[in-house]
Write a protein that holds these residues in place. Structure first.
Motif, PDB file in Angstrom:
ATOM      1  N   PHE A  52       5.541   5.375   9.941  1.00  0.00           N
ATOM      2  CA  PHE A  52       4.686   4.405   9.273  1.00  0.00           C
ATOM      3  C   PHE A  52       5.450   3.091   9.168  1.00  0.00           C
ATOM      4  N   ASP A 110       1.434   1.895   3.649  1.00  0.00           N
ATOM      5  CA  ASP A 110       0.570   2.534   4.651  1.00  0.00           C
ATOM      6  C   ASP A 110       0.497   4.040   4.407  1.00  0.00           C
ATOM      7  N   ILE A 136      -5.131   2.607   7.453  1.00  0.00           N
ATOM      8  CA  ILE A 136      -4.010   1.822   7.987  1.00  0.00           C
ATOM      9  C   ILE A 136      -4.529   0.797   8.985  1.00  0.00           C
ATOM     10  N   ASP A 137      -4.019  -0.422   8.894  1.00  0.00           N
ATOM     11  CA  ASP A 137      -4.358  -1.483   9.832  1.00  0.00           C
ATOM     12  C   ASP A 137      -4.039  -1.009  11.253  1.00  0.00           C
ATOM     13  N   ASN A 157      -0.719  -1.534  12.833  1.00  0.00           N
ATOM     14  CA  ASN A 157       0.435  -0.799  12.296  1.00  0.00           C
ATOM     15  C   ASN A 157       0.509   0.640  12.795  1.00  0.00           C
ATOM     16  N   ASP A 211      -1.427   4.801   1.092  1.00  0.00           N
ATOM     17  CA  ASP A 211      -2.871   4.625   1.292  1.00  0.00           C
ATOM     18  C   ASP A 211      -3.469   5.795   2.069  1.00  0.00           C
TER      19      ASP A 211
END
Length: 149
Positions: free
Chosen positions: A106, A111, A134-135, A138, A114
């Motif tokens: 991660f 991240d 997560i974006d 990323n 979440d």
């Protein structure tokens, strides 16, 4: 940091962890203790373990000591992180072809926090697959390897 987290060193221990962890997300990190990316992930897991103690239990699994699960989950890249809830394998849609595991480390502690929160809340509602918070930038990109096809 891998010395701060409990390790599972045989199939029986992994089976027992999957069966016995109730009402929490079980996080199994498959990797090796001397791999640089595994150490980076272990650092994030160790730093968040206390904060997530009401929602998750984290274990490290050496891919060489538990080849049955390494093969079962098709662990071809390490580290790979697999999630369970009440003995049920939890899948996460990361926007990649593989929903069964998170491959790589991660980017940030947040991240991981979440992701655990989303898995926990989804599992409490009876869902078996949840969408990753997560974006996408990323999430490590990799190609799936199909061996023996």
């Amino acid at each position: 940091m891998s010395f701060l987290l409990p390790k599972l060193s045989c199939k029986r221990e992994v089976d027992q962890a999957i069966k016995s962890v109730a009402e929490k997300v079980l996080v199994l990190r498959f990797g090796r203790d001397n791999d640089a990316v595994c150490l980076q992930l272990d650092d994030i897991l160790a730093k968040t373990a206390h904060d997530l103690s009401k929602m998750a239990v984290i274990y490290l699994v050496d891919v060489n000591k538990v080849p049955v699960y390494t093969q079962y989950f098709d662990i071809s890249y390490i580290p790979s992180t697999v999630f369970f809830f009440n003995g049920q394998h939890m899948k996460v849609d990361y926007g990649s072809p593989d929903h069964t595991k998170f491959v790589g480390s991660f980017k940030t502690k947040q991240d991981f926090i979440d992701l655990i929160e989303v898995i926990y809340r989804g599992a409490m509602r009876g869902k078996l697959i949840v969408r990753s918070p997560i974006d996408p930038s990323n999430i490590p990109k990799y190609d799936l390897l199909y061996q023996g096809i």
